[in-house]
Design a protein around this motif. Structure first.
Motif, PDB file in Angstrom:
ATOM      1  N   ALA A 139      -5.887   6.163  36.750  1.00  0.00           N
ATOM      2  CA  ALA A 139      -6.580   8.056  37.213  1.00  0.00           C
ATOM      3  C   ALA A 139      -5.396   9.248  36.290  1.00  0.00           C
ATOM      4  O   ALA A 139      -6.946   9.813  35.631  1.00  0.00           O
ATOM      5  N   LYS A 140      -4.538   8.960  34.885  1.00  0.00           N
ATOM      6  CA  LYS A 140      -5.101   9.414  33.927  1.00  0.00           C
ATOM      7  C   LYS A 140      -5.956   9.227  32.888  1.00  0.00           C
ATOM      8  O   LYS A 140      -6.540  10.467  32.332  1.00  0.00           O
ATOM      9  N   ALA A 145      -8.496   9.094  33.038  1.00  0.00           N
ATOM     10  CA  ALA A 145      -9.793   9.560  34.261  1.00  0.00           C
ATOM     11  C   ALA A 145     -10.329  10.786  34.368  1.00  0.00           C
ATOM     12  O   ALA A 145     -10.794  11.228  34.567  1.00  0.00           O
ATOM     13  N   GLY A 146      -8.966  11.507  33.773  1.00  0.00           N
ATOM     14  CA  GLY A 146      -8.809  12.792  34.301  1.00  0.00           C
ATOM     15  C   GLY A 146      -7.766  12.988  35.113  1.00  0.00           C
ATOM     16  O   GLY A 146      -8.649  14.469  35.694  1.00  0.00           O
ATOM     17  N   GLU A 147      -7.958  12.173  36.256  1.00  0.00           N
ATOM     18  CA  GLU A 147      -7.447  12.245  37.692  1.00  0.00           C
ATOM     19  C   GLU A 147      -5.751  12.874  38.084  1.00  0.00           C
ATOM     20  O   GLU A 147      -5.313  12.163  37.477  1.00  0.00           O
ATOM     21  N   THR A 148      -5.904  12.909  39.179  1.00  0.00           N
ATOM     22  CA  THR A 148      -4.664  13.341  39.432  1.00  0.00           C
ATOM     23  C   THR A 148      -4.273  12.206  39.620  1.00  0.00           C
ATOM     24  O   THR A 148      -4.250  11.193  40.546  1.00  0.00           O
TER      25      THR A 148
END
Length: 376
Positions: free
Chosen positions: A221-222, A224-227
């Motif tokens: 997630a990190k 991919a820039g996601e939370t």
């Protein structure tokens, strides 16, 4: 698989060329240290304390630190002269039952791969000999600059070797167990057995590292820039002061995790709640079957005695029983009671008692009759 050591197994006069490969691998997620301000890598450099400069690998040697802090240099040439016959040989020294090996001694595991076609026949011979004897081989070998102890056993069609600690490297469990004086009740052991039966067995292949999987999700997630996903909050276990209550709760939780009590196997142990201390136990219900018959017999006996005691002078529906009826009733009652009380005695005694009782009953009847006439 890449070999980490090449040598031979010494099996008496038989030599088996082998390659040593790691039998396990780590899937742990590793991290690097960074500078939090700019993300730069933090590296450790090898620096000489005397010259205060970084040195290359070629300049680095070995030394033993003495008790006073002084260094004793040890060269590779010094080590090469050590009397180690197992430098390139796994020397089998004994064959013992596997249960003789303490699991505390077992360390890293390796596979022994046959090295080349000539090793196939002796390799297979040793494997089949271990299978048929149901024993394991104890061996000595040298790896990474020191002599080690190993255990050879059969895994599938291969021979595996477990590194063993030397017996003097295993500590005794002194001061680990609780102090003496702890008493475990049979009820607590029964609940512990029930908990073990409820948990049952499991296929180890079904177990997996949930922490590593969650960590990989966070990293993905990190990247991919996601939370990152939030971990579910688990209820904090409450303080359990009663061991019995803790065991009962554990059994219930284990049954629920296995699909409920209705899915539990037939042989599963039954758990019943125990009464608390100081609470009077519930009395066993009285069996009424036998006592009913006894009560009925007592009622019949009482009725007979009552009938025997009835005198001819009683009043029925407000009418006075006559003198003759009273005499007959008194004679019958007097005849029945002595007969019961004197059962088993001689015939002469029975006749004497009957006549005396009849006379007494007649007198009492005669005395009572005039009083009833006056009252009438």
């Amino acid at each position: 698989m890449r070999s980490i050591w090449n040598g031979a197994i010494s099996f008496g006069l038989v030599s088996i060329p082998i390659k040593l490969v790691n039998a396990t691998e780590s899937h742990a997620v590793s991290f690097r240290q960074i500078h939090t301000e700019d993300g730069g890598r933090i590296r450790y450099r090898k620096v000489c304390e005397l010259e205060d400069r970084e040195v290359t690998q070629a300049e680095i040697g070995k030394a033993y630190e003495d008790a006073d802090g002084s260094m004793v240099p040890i060269t590779d040439e010094d080590l090469s002269h050590l009397p180690i016959p197992t430098a390139r040989t796994i020397e089998i020294v004994a064959f013992v039952p596997e249960e003789r090996i303490d699991p505390l001694q077992m360390g890293a595991a390796y596979y022994l791969a046959a090295s080349g076609a000539p090793a196939a026949k002796p390799y297979t011979l040793l494997r089949e000999a271990l299978k048929r004897s149901n024993r394991v081989a104890i061996a000595k070998f040298a790896l990474r600059g020191r002599e080690r102890l190993g255990m050879l056993r059969v895994v599938g069609d291969a021979i595996a070797m477990h590194g063993l600690l030397w017996p003097d490297e295993v500590r005794a469990p002194e001061g680990v167990a609780p102090d003496a004086g702890v008493t475990v009740r049979d009820q607590e052991l029964d609940l512990a057995d029930a908990l073990m039966d409820t948990l049952g067995e499991i296929d180890l292949a079904d177990l997996h590292d949930e922490y590593r999987e969650a960590l990989e999700e966070v990293i993905a997630a990190k990247s991919a820039g996601e939370t990152p996903p939030e971990a579910r909050e688990e209820a904090a276990p409450g303080k359990v002061l009663d061991l019995m209550a803790a065991l009962e709760s554990s059994v219930r939780a284990a049954r629920e995790s296995r699909g409920g009590e209705e899915d539990a196997p037939a042989e599963e142990a039954e758990v019943r709640p125990l009464r608390e201390r100081g609470t009077p136990s519930r009395q066993t219900p009285k069996e009424t079957g036998g006592k009913k018959s006894t009560s009925a017999a007592a009622k019949k006996t009482a009725a007979k005695k009552t009938a025997g005691r009835t005198t001819a002078g009683r009043t029925t529906a407000g009418k006075t029983v006559g003198k003759k009826a009273g005499e007959k009733a008194g004679e019958k009652a007097a005849a029945k009671e002595p007969a019961k009380k004197t059962a088993g005695r001689g015939t002469a005694t029975k006749s004497t008692t009957k006549s005396a009782t009849a006379k007494g009953a007649a007198k009492s009847t005669a005395k009572k009759a005039p009083s009833r006439k006056r009252s009438a």
